[in-house]
Design an enzyme around this catalytic site. Structure first.
Site, PDB file in Angstrom:
ATOM      1  N   LYS A 194       0.579  -1.471   0.179  1.00  0.00           N
ATOM      2  CA  LYS A 194       0.198  -0.059   0.110  1.00  0.00           C
ATOM      3  C   LYS A 194       1.182   0.992   0.231  1.00  0.00           C
ATOM      4  CE  LYS A 194      -2.931  -3.225   0.405  1.00  0.00           C
ATOM      5  NZ  LYS A 194      -4.091  -3.512  -0.093  1.00  0.00           N
TER       6      LYS A 194
HETATM    7  C1  LIG Z   1      -4.620  -4.908   0.827  1.00  0.00           C
HETATM    8  C2  LIG Z   1      -6.697  -4.692   0.451  1.00  0.00           C
HETATM    9  C3  LIG Z   1      -7.435  -4.798   1.634  1.00  0.00           C
HETATM   10  C4  LIG Z   1      -7.048  -5.735   3.369  1.00  0.00           C
HETATM   11  O1  LIG Z   1      -5.859  -4.402   3.834  1.00  0.00           O
HETATM   12  P1  LIG Z   1      -4.911  -6.111   5.010  1.00  0.00           P
HETATM   13  O2  LIG Z   1      -4.711  -4.661   5.648  1.00  0.00           O
HETATM   14  O3  LIG Z   1      -4.153  -6.747   4.263  1.00  0.00           O
HETATM   15  O4  LIG Z   1      -6.228  -6.364   5.861  1.00  0.00           O
HETATM   16  C5  LIG Z   1      -8.850  -4.653   1.987  1.00  0.00           C
HETATM   17  N1  LIG Z   1      -9.080  -3.709   0.379  1.00  0.00           N
HETATM   18  C6  LIG Z   1      -9.280  -3.920  -0.673  1.00  0.00           C
HETATM   19  C7  LIG Z   1      -9.218  -3.019  -0.886  1.00  0.00           C
HETATM   20  C8  LIG Z   1      -6.874  -3.723  -0.286  1.00  0.00           C
HETATM   21  O5  LIG Z   1      -6.308  -3.783  -1.580  1.00  0.00           O
END
Ligand SMILES: *Cc1c(COP(=O)(O)O)cnc(C)c1O
Length: 392
Positions: A194
């Site tokens: 992210k």
């Molecule tokens: C990565 C992601 C998640 C989940 O995030 P985590 O921190 O890994 O639980 C949820 N929604 C979207 C759109 C994502 O890209």
């Protein structure tokens, strides 16, 4: 043996980590206070401040934040709601959304997405609302905000909760206001792919301080301290508290976020320039640029193209393998969620959501991260054009 010169491997995502960040993390580690403590509090304050001083709590992931948010809203049989509670979401999002709605023991109601923005189709959301609808969970796809004005109007008219899946949208804004700084509840992810990372981690931002306090209880077993010093549990909570080590990393990352988003936008401008020259001839679909009039409102976590599969002589897998052979990593975001075994088992099938299904078949995520150079983008764009020219 002669050595073959190889170009360095370019992953599709890479967190930005510096020696300064490693030192800060190591300082927290050696302080021996490593689980949740002062760094978690400081990180929550910093995130809150970044989002207009709203009530903020951090979790071990965005998935955990969503699970707790649904529980705080009393949605689903596990949270004192009903097994008939309906939660509307897009068939084009990450598995965690459908999983958490199902785990809450509510019903997941899918609608399709827009083919270009890949965000939830709000016309279809309105048509899917029933007297049992409790919430909408929209994903800001790749960091591109949904139409927050219209979403807010729909939710107000039908008295629905909105839990924004803003996993990819930290640093994004809608009409000049940061995602998370307004609206109902927004959840963020700090996974390494992210826009900023705590290794694993997430956050939820609330409109209501009382709900944030309930989330804080629910993320740690549901434990409440009593006047006599003993502890009690009234509602079954989970174990989703972030470590101080992770929070310290987050504290060192957040001040760079806006700059990193700007660098992402620069690399996206390079991709757009280089690929749009060939997109029409190759039948390649590029992602939506940004919301109209708001070029800096998109945090650009991902750059996802759609391949012209119908006119290609190779499969998507072969395309991705060919990119890998050229030392270029690619991703796949996302498979259409209603076609997972989980949701097929609940009666879903091909043909229900054509846009999500087409994206699920054709999408490929190209490398994009702040430390990429224009030369890296030239190498990726050149490879895409080369491979497709040979395969169309
Ligand atoms: C990565 C992601 C998640 C989940 O995030 P985590 O921190 O890994 O639980 C949820 N929604 C979207 C759109 C994502 O890209």
């Amino acid at each position: 043996m002669p050595t073959t010169p190889t170009v360095p491997y370019l992953p599709f995502a890479r967190p930005t980590l510096t020696a300064h960040m490693a030192e800060a993390v190591s300082e927290t580690l050696l302080s021996h206070w490593i689980a949740s403590g002062p760094q978690v509090q400081a990180f929550e304050s910093a995130l809150s401040q970044y989002h207009g001083s709203r009530p903020t709590r951090v979790f071990t992931s965005a998935t955990a934040a969503l699970e707790v948010a649904l529980q705080v809203c009393g949605i689903g049989a596990t949270a004192g709601g009903s097994a008939d509670d309906e939660v509307i979401t897009s068939a084009m999002t990450f598995f965690s959304v459908g999983n958490m709605i199902e785990k809450s023991a509510a019903r997941t109601v899918f609608v399709d997405c827009d083919l270009v923005t890949r965000n939830i189709d709000l016309d279809q959301v309105e048509r899917a609302i029933t007297p049992r609808t409790r919430a909408i969970v929209p994903t800001h796809f790749g960091g591109l905000p949904c139409d927050m004005d219209r979403l807010g109007q729909i939710a107000a008219r039908h008295k629905l909760r909105v839990i924004e899946d803003a996993a990819l949208a930290i640093g994004s804004s809608w009409h000049g206001r940061r995602i998370g700084a307004f609206g109902d509840i927004a959840t963020f992810s700090f996974h390494p792919n992210k826009n900023m990372t705590t290794i694993e981690g997430g956050a939820a931002i609330f409109a209501d301080e009382a709900e944030a306090r309930r989330a804080e209880v629910l993320r740690f077993h549901g434990i409440v301290k009593q006047a006599d010093g003993t502890r009690d549990v009234a509602v079954a909570g989970g174990k989703f508290n972030l470590s101080d080590v992770s929070a310290r990393l987050g504290l060192t990352q957040l001040p760079h976020l806006d700059n990193w988003c700007e660098l992402r936008r620069q690399r996206v401008a390079d991709y757009m320039e280089l690929l749009s020259l060939h997109a029409d001839a190759l039948g390649l679909m590029l992602p939506a640029a940004a919301n109209p009039g708001e070029p800096d409102g998109h945090s650009w976590n991902m750059f996802c193209i759609l391949l012209p599969l119908a006119s290609m002589t190779i499969s998507r897998k072969q395309f991705m393998d060919e990119m890998a052979r050229r030392q270029i990593g690619t991703g796949l975001s996302y498979e259409a969620m209603h076609l997972t075994t989980l949701f097929r088992g609940k009666g879903h099938h091909e043909g229900e959501f054509p846009n999500a299904e087409r994206i699920g078949r054709e999408t490929v995520t190209l490398p994009l991260f702040p430390t990429m150079s224009r030369a890296d983008v030239e190498r990726v764009a050149g490879a895409v054009v080369d491979i497709l020219r040979a395969a169309c």
